[in-house]
Design a protein around this motif. Structure first.
Motif, PDB file in Angstrom:
ATOM      1  N   PRO A  87       0.816  -1.222   0.000  1.00 52.24           N
ATOM      2  CA  PRO A  87       0.000   0.000   0.000  1.00 52.24           C
ATOM      3  C   PRO A  87       0.852   1.277   0.000  1.00 52.24           C
ATOM      4  O   PRO A  87       0.464   2.271  -0.623  1.00 52.24           O
ATOM      5  N   GLU A  88       2.007   1.218   0.633  1.00 48.90           N
ATOM      6  CA  GLU A  88       2.868   2.409   0.669  1.00 48.90           C
ATOM      7  C   GLU A  88       3.540   2.703  -0.668  1.00 48.90           C
ATOM      8  O   GLU A  88       4.209   3.729  -0.802  1.00 48.90           O
ATOM      9  N   ASP A  89       3.380   1.842  -1.646  1.00 49.27           N
ATOM     10  CA  ASP A  89       3.863   2.125  -2.990  1.00 49.27           C
ATOM     11  C   ASP A  89       2.868   2.976  -3.781  1.00 49.27           C
ATOM     12  O   ASP A  89       3.167   3.405  -4.900  1.00 49.27           O
ATOM     13  N   THR A  90       1.708   3.215  -3.215  1.00 49.57           N
ATOM     14  CA  THR A  90       0.702   4.046  -3.873  1.00 49.57           C
ATOM     15  C   THR A  90       1.241   5.450  -4.104  1.00 49.57           C
ATOM     16  O   THR A  90       1.703   6.110  -3.171  1.00 49.57           O
ATOM     17  N   ALA A  91       1.215   5.887  -5.356  1.00 45.47           N
ATOM     18  CA  ALA A  91       1.786   7.186  -5.717  1.00 45.47           C
ATOM     19  C   ALA A  91       1.550   7.435  -7.199  1.00 45.47           C
ATOM     20  O   ALA A  91       1.139   6.536  -7.940  1.00 45.47           O
ATOM     21  N   ILE A  92       1.844   8.651  -7.600  1.00 50.41           N
ATOM     22  CA  ILE A  92       1.977   8.945  -9.025  1.00 50.41           C
ATOM     23  C   ILE A  92       3.436   8.705  -9.385  1.00 50.41           C
ATOM     24  O   ILE A  92       4.337   9.249  -8.727  1.00 50.41           O
ATOM     25  N   TYR A  93       3.650   7.905 -10.407  1.00 46.67           N
ATOM     26  CA  TYR A  93       5.003   7.555 -10.845  1.00 46.67           C
ATOM     27  C   TYR A  93       5.355   8.352 -12.097  1.00 46.67           C
ATOM     28  O   TYR A  93       4.589   8.381 -13.061  1.00 46.67           O
ATOM     29  N   TYR A  94       6.526   8.963 -12.044  1.00 49.44           N
ATOM     30  CA  TYR A  94       6.981   9.831 -13.121  1.00 49.44           C
ATOM     31  C   TYR A  94       8.250   9.276 -13.750  1.00 49.44           C
ATOM     32  O   TYR A  94       9.177   8.838 -13.049  1.00 49.44           O
ATOM     33  N   CYS A  95       8.301   9.362 -15.048  1.00 52.64           N
ATOM     34  CA  CYS A  95       9.496   9.013 -15.804  1.00 52.64           C
ATOM     35  C   CYS A  95      10.377  10.253 -15.938  1.00 52.64           C
ATOM     36  O   CYS A  95       9.872  11.375 -16.087  1.00 52.64           O
ATOM     37  N   ASN A  96      11.675  10.049 -15.888  1.00 49.69           N
ATOM     38  CA  ASN A  96      12.629  11.151 -15.937  1.00 49.69           C
ATOM     39  C   ASN A  96      13.762  10.798 -16.883  1.00 49.69           C
ATOM     40  O   ASN A  96      14.264   9.671 -16.859  1.00 49.69           O
ATOM     41  N   ALA A  97      14.151  11.749 -17.704  1.00 49.14           N
ATOM     42  CA  ALA A  97      15.308  11.589 -18.586  1.00 49.14           C
ATOM     43  C   ALA A  97      16.301  12.687 -18.242  1.00 49.14           C
ATOM     44  O   ALA A  97      15.937  13.866 -18.199  1.00 49.14           O
ATOM     45  N   ARG A  98      17.559  12.307 -18.000  1.00 50.18           N
ATOM     46  CA  ARG A  98      18.515  13.293 -17.538  1.00 50.18           C
ATOM     47  C   ARG A  98      19.828  13.155 -18.297  1.00 50.18           C
ATOM     48  O   ARG A  98      20.410  12.068 -18.401  1.00 50.18           O
ATOM     49  N   GLN A  99      20.282  14.298 -18.784  1.00 51.08           N
ATOM     50  CA  GLN A  99      21.617  14.380 -19.362  1.00 51.08           C
ATOM     51  C   GLN A  99      22.078  15.791 -19.025  1.00 51.08           C
ATOM     52  O   GLN A  99      22.157  16.119 -17.825  1.00 51.08           O
ATOM     53  N   VAL A 100      22.331  16.612 -19.995  1.00 54.97           N
ATOM     54  CA  VAL A 100      22.570  18.030 -19.704  1.00 54.97           C
ATOM     55  C   VAL A 100      21.244  18.666 -19.296  1.00 54.97           C
ATOM     56  O   VAL A 100      21.168  19.449 -18.339  1.00 54.97           O
ATOM     57  N   ALA A 101      20.189  18.326 -20.015  1.00 51.35           N
ATOM     58  CA  ALA A 101      18.835  18.782 -19.673  1.00 51.35           C
ATOM     59  C   ALA A 101      18.085  17.646 -18.980  1.00 51.35           C
ATOM     60  O   ALA A 101      18.486  16.484 -19.054  1.00 51.35           O
ATOM     61  N   THR A 102      17.002  18.026 -18.317  1.00 55.45           N
ATOM     62  CA  THR A 102      16.149  17.052 -17.634  1.00 55.45           C
ATOM     63  C   THR A 102      14.719  17.187 -18.134  1.00 55.45           C
ATOM     64  O   THR A 102      14.214  18.308 -18.270  1.00 55.45           O
ATOM     65  N   TYR A 103      14.102  16.047 -18.388  1.00 53.49           N
ATOM     66  CA  TYR A 103      12.725  16.030 -18.871  1.00 53.49           C
ATOM     67  C   TYR A 103      11.890  15.102 -18.007  1.00 53.49           C
ATOM     68  O   TYR A 103      12.398  14.120 -17.448  1.00 53.49           O
ATOM     69  N   TRP A 104      10.589  15.414 -17.936  1.00 51.42           N
ATOM     70  CA  TRP A 104       9.660  14.645 -17.114  1.00 51.42           C
ATOM     71  C   TRP A 104       8.446  14.222 -17.929  1.00 51.42           C
ATOM     72  O   TRP A 104       7.985  14.961 -18.803  1.00 51.42           O
ATOM     73  N   GLY A 105       7.911  13.063 -17.585  1.00 46.34           N
ATOM     74  CA  GLY A 105       6.638  12.651 -18.126  1.00 46.34           C
ATOM     75  C   GLY A 105       5.501  13.231 -17.314  1.00 46.34           C
ATOM     76  O   GLY A 105       5.714  13.933 -16.313  1.00 46.34           O
ATOM     77  N   GLN A 106       4.279  12.897 -17.715  1.00 43.70           N
ATOM     78  CA  GLN A 106       3.102  13.479 -17.057  1.00 43.70           C
ATOM     79  C   GLN A 106       2.675  12.669 -15.829  1.00 43.70           C
ATOM     80  O   GLN A 106       1.876  13.151 -15.023  1.00 43.70           O
ATOM     81  N   GLY A 107       3.211  11.473 -15.710  1.00 43.25           N
ATOM     82  CA  GLY A 107       2.906  10.646 -14.541  1.00 43.25           C
ATOM     83  C   GLY A 107       1.812   9.630 -14.797  1.00 43.25           C
ATOM     84  O   GLY A 107       0.941   9.828 -15.648  1.00 43.25           O
ATOM     85  N   THR A 108       1.897   8.535 -14.052  1.00 42.10           N
ATOM     86  CA  THR A 108       0.857   7.500 -14.102  1.00 42.10           C
ATOM     87  C   THR A 108       0.551   7.056 -12.680  1.00 42.10           C
ATOM     88  O   THR A 108       1.461   6.871 -11.867  1.00 42.10           O
ATOM     89  N   GLN A 109      -0.721   6.919 -12.383  1.00 41.51           N
ATOM     90  CA  GLN A 109      -1.146   6.604 -11.012  1.00 41.51           C
ATOM     91  C   GLN A 109      -1.020   5.107 -10.749  1.00 41.51           C
ATOM     92  O   GLN A 109      -1.488   4.282 -11.542  1.00 41.51           O
ATOM     93  N   VAL A 110      -0.411   4.778  -9.621  1.00 39.14           N
ATOM     94  CA  VAL A 110      -0.364   3.409  -9.115  1.00 39.14           C
ATOM     95  C   VAL A 110      -1.041   3.396  -7.759  1.00 39.14           C
ATOM     96  O   VAL A 110      -0.654   4.142  -6.861  1.00 39.14           O
ATOM     97  N   THR A 111      -2.047   2.560  -7.627  1.00 33.29           N
ATOM     98  CA  THR A 111      -2.769   2.432  -6.368  1.00 33.29           C
ATOM     99  C   THR A 111      -2.727   0.981  -5.927  1.00 33.29           C
ATOM    100  O   THR A 111      -3.134   0.081  -6.684  1.00 33.29           O
ATOM    101  N   VAL A 112      -2.224   0.754  -4.721  1.00 36.70           N
ATOM    102  CA  VAL A 112      -2.130  -0.587  -4.164  1.00 36.70           C
ATOM    103  C   VAL A 112      -3.099  -0.656  -2.997  1.00 36.70           C
ATOM    104  O   VAL A 112      -2.899  -0.028  -1.955  1.00 36.70           O
ATOM    105  N   SER A 113      -4.161  -1.411  -3.197  1.00 35.42           N
ATOM    106  CA  SER A 113      -5.223  -1.458  -2.194  1.00 35.42           C
ATOM    107  C   SER A 113      -6.032  -2.734  -2.366  1.00 35.42           C
ATOM    108  O   SER A 113      -6.217  -3.215  -3.487  1.00 35.42           O
ATOM    109  N   SER A 114      -6.536  -3.223  -1.247  1.00 33.87           N
ATOM    110  CA  SER A 114      -7.423  -4.382  -1.298  1.00 33.87           C
ATOM    111  C   SER A 114      -8.884  -3.944  -1.328  1.00 33.87           C
ATOM    112  O   SER A 114      -9.784  -4.784  -1.392  1.00 33.87           O
TER     113      SER A 114
END
Length: 114
Positions: A87-114
């Protein structure tokens, strides 16, 4: 134009698995370090895992042994295999690309619940 598009999030029961994908465009993918970050409700964004252009990996202590990051340079995609989800893994997960510049994705929701 650089784009990072995440997919694969969703609702899963504790102990389950998910695989996140991040498809990159507009960058020389193989030359970038790629990472996954997450932001849980009420918390700051934190690093989950990173894979360098040379294939070296590093993980947050909280996910070591459960999550695996990998990359497919031929298809400009980075993955995060998440097993034994909690359950503590529940979060919005973001992809990141890093070199000289840094870029981010928009995120995807992960929900861990019974």
């Amino acid at each position: 134009q650089v784009q990072l598009v995440e997919s694969g999030g969703g609702l899963v029961q504790p102990g389950g698995s998910l695989r996140l994908s991040c498809a990159a465009s507009g960058i020389i993918f193989s030359s970038y370090a790629m990472g996954w970050y997450r932001r849980a409700p009420g918390k700051q964004r934190e690093l989950v895992a990173v894979i360098t252009s040379g294939g070296y990996t590093n993980y947050a202590d909280s996910v070591k042994g459960r999550f695996t990051i990998s990359r497919d340079n031929a298809n400009n995609t980075v993955y995060l295999q998440m097993n034994v989800l909690k359950p503590e893994d529940t979060a919005i997960y973001y992809c990141n690309a890093r070199q000289v510049a840094t870029y981010w994705g928009q995120g995807t929701q992960v929900t861990v619940s019974s």
